[in-house]
Scaffold this active site. Structure first.
Site, PDB file in Angstrom:
ATOM      1  N   GLY A 265       0.839  -1.197   0.000  1.00  0.00           N
ATOM      2  CA  GLY A 265       0.000   0.000   0.000  1.00  0.00           C
ATOM      3  C   GLY A 265       0.871   1.243   0.000  1.00  0.00           C
ATOM      4  O   GLY A 265       2.028   1.229  -0.426  1.00  0.00           O
ATOM      5  N   GLY A 266       0.308   2.304   0.560  1.00  0.00           N
ATOM      6  CA  GLY A 266       1.018   3.586   0.578  1.00  0.00           C
ATOM      7  C   GLY A 266       2.338   3.522   1.325  1.00  0.00           C
ATOM      8  O   GLY A 266       3.220   4.364   1.130  1.00  0.00           O
TER       9      GLY A 266
ATOM     10  N   GLY B  74      23.559  12.911 -29.028  1.00  0.00           N
ATOM     11  CA  GLY B  74      23.094  13.486 -27.767  1.00  0.00           C
ATOM     12  C   GLY B  74      23.743  12.799 -26.587  1.00  0.00           C
ATOM     13  O   GLY B  74      24.024  13.419 -25.555  1.00  0.00           O
ATOM     14  N   ALA B  75      23.982  11.501 -26.742  1.00  0.00           N
ATOM     15  CA  ALA B  75      24.569  10.748 -25.630  1.00  0.00           C
ATOM     16  C   ALA B  75      25.970  11.264 -25.303  1.00  0.00           C
ATOM     17  O   ALA B  75      26.396  11.223 -24.152  1.00  0.00           O
ATOM     18  CB  ALA B  75      24.605   9.265 -25.957  1.00  0.00           C
TER      19      ALA B  75
HETATM   20  C1  HXC Z   1      -3.680  -4.201  11.814  1.00  0.00           C
HETATM   21  C2  HXC Z   1      -2.623  -6.059  11.049  1.00  0.00           C
HETATM   22  C3  HXC Z   1      -2.379  -5.438   9.809  1.00  0.00           C
HETATM   23  C4  HXC Z   1      -2.833  -4.112   9.632  1.00  0.00           C
HETATM   24  C5  HXC Z   1      -1.542  -7.396   9.748  1.00  0.00           C
HETATM   25  N1  HXC Z   1      -2.080  -7.262  10.949  1.00  0.00           N
HETATM   26  N2  HXC Z   1      -1.724  -6.289   9.019  1.00  0.00           N
HETATM   27  N3  HXC Z   1      -3.247  -5.433  12.024  1.00  0.00           N
HETATM   28  N4  HXC Z   1      -3.488  -3.529  10.651  1.00  0.00           N
HETATM   29  N5  HXC Z   1      -2.624  -3.449   8.491  1.00  0.00           N
HETATM   30  C6  HXC Z   1      -2.089  -8.234  12.030  1.00  0.00           C
HETATM   31  C7  HXC Z   1      -2.941  -9.438  11.700  1.00  0.00           C
HETATM   32  O1  HXC Z   1      -4.296  -9.190  12.038  1.00  0.00           O
HETATM   33  C8  HXC Z   1      -2.303 -10.468  12.617  1.00  0.00           C
HETATM   34  O2  HXC Z   1      -2.772 -10.259  13.912  1.00  0.00           O
HETATM   35  C9  HXC Z   1      -0.848 -10.117  12.594  1.00  0.00           C
HETATM   36  O3  HXC Z   1      -0.790  -8.769  12.174  1.00  0.00           O
HETATM   37  C10 HXC Z   1      -0.060 -10.947  11.645  1.00  0.00           C
HETATM   38  O4  HXC Z   1      -0.726 -10.939  10.404  1.00  0.00           O
HETATM   39  P1  HXC Z   1      -1.032 -12.250   9.580  1.00  0.00           P
HETATM   40  O5  HXC Z   1      -2.050 -11.892   8.580  1.00  0.00           O
HETATM   41  O6  HXC Z   1      -1.331 -13.378  10.499  1.00  0.00           O
HETATM   42  O7  HXC Z   1       0.375 -12.536   8.924  1.00  0.00           O
HETATM   43  P2  HXC Z   1       0.705 -13.081   7.486  1.00  0.00           P
HETATM   44  O8  HXC Z   1      -0.125 -14.288   7.182  1.00  0.00           O
HETATM   45  O9  HXC Z   1       2.181 -13.224   7.449  1.00  0.00           O
HETATM   46  O10 HXC Z   1       0.245 -11.943   6.488  1.00  0.00           O
HETATM   47  C11 HXC Z   1       0.854 -10.690   6.509  1.00  0.00           C
HETATM   48  C12 HXC Z   1       0.090  -9.687   5.611  1.00  0.00           C
HETATM   49  C13 HXC Z   1      -1.380  -9.652   6.033  1.00  0.00           C
HETATM   50  C14 HXC Z   1       0.218 -10.131   4.166  1.00  0.00           C
HETATM   51  C15 HXC Z   1       0.777  -8.350   5.777  1.00  0.00           C
HETATM   52  O11 HXC Z   1      -1.481  -9.504   7.448  1.00  0.00           O
HETATM   53  C16 HXC Z   1      -2.128  -8.546   5.365  1.00  0.00           C
HETATM   54  O12 HXC Z   1      -2.514  -8.674   4.212  1.00  0.00           O
HETATM   55  N6  HXC Z   1      -2.347  -7.478   6.107  1.00  0.00           N
HETATM   56  C17 HXC Z   1      -3.089  -6.355   5.618  1.00  0.00           C
HETATM   57  C18 HXC Z   1      -2.279  -5.593   4.614  1.00  0.00           C
HETATM   58  C19 HXC Z   1      -2.953  -4.337   4.165  1.00  0.00           C
HETATM   59  O13 HXC Z   1      -3.877  -4.368   3.375  1.00  0.00           O
HETATM   60  N7  HXC Z   1      -2.562  -3.210   4.803  1.00  0.00           N
HETATM   61  C20 HXC Z   1      -3.102  -1.940   4.543  1.00  0.00           C
HETATM   62  C21 HXC Z   1      -2.393  -1.445   3.285  1.00  0.00           C
HETATM   63  S1  HXC Z   1      -2.924   0.172   2.869  1.00  0.00           S
HETATM   64  P3  HXC Z   1      -2.958 -11.416  14.974  1.00  0.00           P
HETATM   65  O14 HXC Z   1      -3.408 -10.729  16.188  1.00  0.00           O
HETATM   66  O15 HXC Z   1      -3.972 -12.331  14.374  1.00  0.00           O
HETATM   67  O16 HXC Z   1      -1.627 -12.075  15.101  1.00  0.00           O
HETATM   68  C22 HXC Z   1      -1.861   1.101   3.652  1.00  0.00           C
HETATM   69  C23 HXC Z   1      -2.127   2.534   3.464  1.00  0.00           C
HETATM   70  C24 HXC Z   1      -0.939   3.354   3.775  1.00  0.00           C
HETATM   71  O17 HXC Z   1      -0.971   0.729   4.276  1.00  0.00           O
HETATM   72  C25 HXC Z   1      -1.189   4.674   3.186  1.00  0.00           C
HETATM   73  C26 HXC Z   1      -0.050   5.576   3.340  1.00  0.00           C
HETATM   74  C27 HXC Z   1      -0.221   6.753   2.438  1.00  0.00           C
END
Ligand code: HXC
Length: 518
Positions: free
Chosen positions: A172-173, A407-408
């Site tokens: 993501g971001g 140019g290069a």
């Molecule tokens: C809160 C999160 C989290 C998140 C993971 N966890 N991502 N908690 N916010 N973004 C937590 C899970 O619930 C889990 O908690 C623990 O972290 C481990 O995650 P798992 O899923 O069990 O691990 P894994 O199977 O290794 O998968 C990792 C992962 C997946 C691929 C990163 O967790 C995932 O897809 N997370 C969401 C990613 C996402 O969409 N993020 C937002 C992106 S947008 P527990 O308690 O069960 O252990 C963004 C915007 C930023 O970031 C903008 C900036 C401009």
């Protein structure tokens, strides 16, 4: 127990708890994925005993979705300062064992604090990323946190070196913080970077793609250029970061570190006198040239696997740190294209921002023609490299080995872009284009009018053209190069030029900022 002892015991307990992050089970899970924990990574990165941790007891303030029931110390990131090779650095390492290393407002405050300290003290920042992105439960607060980090990345750019290590997910971001830093390193098979994951890609475009194919280390190090390094494993990744640091200064007011060497400044290389093949269409390996001229043949390459038609990296010459930019005749004949221009421009700008003299080794047949390049804006991308060289005020020393066409020729640190010392080997060909192309343009009518003697006309005119342009003497006659040098003396001549450039001062006109063609 006295009150004092009791207090100390409680502190020890708290520290123990904080060091466990998300707990033993999650640490085991992290290890099972072939990954180290945040603390293990920092232990490898920093000089032993040098780590000074900040904000170990910070806890998040979120009360949504039952988050108030779990508030681990440190909140998913380990931050602080330490030394690498005795030099001060500021670090943060996201702890995947706590909420998947997801970024909360408090985590961002911890990161911002060490970024502010690094900027205040003029020391590099190294961020080790391993995170599920914005902490979903915090909503806008998590986004705000990212914004605060991005702004600091931007303000620190060109002031202190910023290095990103991607040691797990970065999605993501969140990818934009590494993208704003100077160097990004990824670890093969355990890290990935993408704006939207495979699931969303499938929904939106119907494309079936794995995380590794979409945003793994190899993809970003070879295809997109997002990653400067793809390490085989975490240990190699951390060693690479340490080595990188050894070539660059602490901040934009310092020079790169000197390195002692027993390699004589005046060492000549007879090999270079015969490295250029007689056949102009035959390639040679520019890496061999670099190894012959740098101290002890050492070269630390950046972006090794991306746009391999150009080579960029750090070395020392006579103990002084330099950046080397070199066309690679073995890859696409060393042609400049979109990616080569982007890669070299970014490197030249880093060197210029951080007082690292630039040595350019030229053997370039021109820009790559074709619709793919034109549609991809080779004009704008090529202009980035032109701009980078033209604005750079660090010492610029250039050696033309063979071709420098069109140019290069201008782009590759020519005299016309305020090149300081420009040399050419006797094999240099500095011209608008190669003989074949030139004759086809200039004598098209003659050849068409007398097709029977086309080959003869072509050969005669080619000979005439080559006699006139396939040498460095026209450029030397006009002062566009300082001297034609014997290849074996290249190391010595460059180092002597470098020494003379030590006090170089050059300005650019006052402006708010430039408008680099993006
Ligand atoms: C809160 C999160 C989290 C998140 C993971 N966890 N991502 N908690 N916010 N973004 C937590 C899970 O619930 C889990 O908690 C623990 O972290 C481990 O995650 P798992 O899923 O069990 O691990 P894994 O199977 O290794 O998968 C990792 C992962 C997946 C691929 C990163 O967790 C995932 O897809 N997370 C969401 C990613 C996402 O969409 N993020 C937002 C992106 S947008 P527990 O308690 O069960 O252990 C963004 C915007 C930023 O970031 C903008 C900036 C401009």
């Amino acid at each position: 127990m006295s009150i004092q002892k009791d207090n100390i015991a409680r502190l020890v307990e708290r520290r123990k708890e904080a060091r466990l992050g998300g707990g033993e089970k999650r640490i085991e899970a992290q290890h099972a994925k072939g990954k180290l924990t945040a603390r293990e990574r920092l232990a490898l990165l920093l000089d032993e005993g040098s780590f000074e941790e900040y904000d170990m007891f910070v806890q998040h303030r979120c009360t949504n979705f039952g988050m108030e029931n779990s508030r681990p110390y440190g909140d998913g990131v380990v931050t602080g300062q330490g030394t690498i090779g005795g030099r001060l650095v500021f670090v943060y390492a996201q702890d995947f064992t706590v909420s998947g290393g997801s970024l909360s407002k408090t985590m961002s405050e911890k990161i911002c604090k060490i970024m502010d300290m690094a900027l205040k003290l003029g020391a590099p920042v190294i961020g080790l990323n391993d995170s599920g992105g914005a902490r979903i439960q915090e909503g806008i607060d998590a986004l705000a946190g990212y914004g605060e980090i991005f702004e600091r990345n931007i303000l620190a750019s060109g002031v202190i070196p910023q290095i990103s290590g991607i040691f797990g997910p970065c999605a993501g971001g969140a990818v934009y913080s590494p993208a704003l830093t100077d160097f990004t390193l990824m670890v093969k098979n355990t890290s990935y970077m993408f704006l939207t994951g495979p699931g969303v890609v499938k929904t939106v475009t119907g494309e079936d793609v794995s995380s590794e194919e979409l945003g793994g280390a190899t993809v970003h190090a070879t295809k997109s250029g997002v990653a400067h390094f793809a390490a085989e494993n975490e240990q190699e990744g951390i060693e690479t970061i340490k080595r990188l640091l050894s070539y660059i200064p602490q901040n934009n007011m310092e020079l790169p570190p000197m390195r002692e060497t027993s390699d004589p400044i005046s060492r000549v290389s007879d090999k270079l006198n015969s490295i250029i093949p007689d056949n102009p269409n035959k390639a040679y390996d520019m890496y061999e040239v670099i190894a012959e001229i740098t101290d002890d043949g050492d070269f630390f390459e950046i972006h090794r696997d991306f746009a391999r038609n150009i080579i960029v990296g750090f070395a020392h010459m006579g103990g002084r740190g330099v950046g080397i930019v070199a066309n690679q005749p073995r890859m696409l004949a060393g042609v400049l294209d979109i990616n080569a221009s982007r890669k070299a421009a970014r490197f030249v700008r880093f060197c210029d921002a951080f007082n690292i003299p630039i040595i350019t080794l030229v053997d370039v047949p021109g820009f790559l023609p074709g619709t793919q390049q034109e549609y991809g804006a080779v004009i704008l991308n090529g202009a980035k490299l032109l701009y980078a060289y033209g604005e750079a005020t660090v010492p610029k020393i250039t050696v033309t080995l063979r071709k420098a066409y069109g140019g290069a020729y201008i782009v590759m640190s020519s005299k016309h872009l305020r090149g300081d010392v420009n040399y050419a080997w006797p094999s240099a060909e500095i011209a608008v284009m190669g003989a074949d192309g030139a004759v086809d343009v200039l004598y098209a009518k003659d050849i068409k009018a007398d097709p029977e003697h086309a080959e003869e006309i072509r050969n005669a005119k080619k000979e005439e053209y080559e006699e006139l342009f396939n040498n460095p003497y026209q450029a030397a006659e006009k002062g566009y190069i300082e001297d034609v040098i014997e290849p074996r003396n290249t190391r010595f001549r460059i180092i002597r030029a470098l020494c003379s450039m030590e006090g170089k001062k050059q300005d650019i006109p006052a402006k708010k900022h430039d408008n680099l063609p993006l």
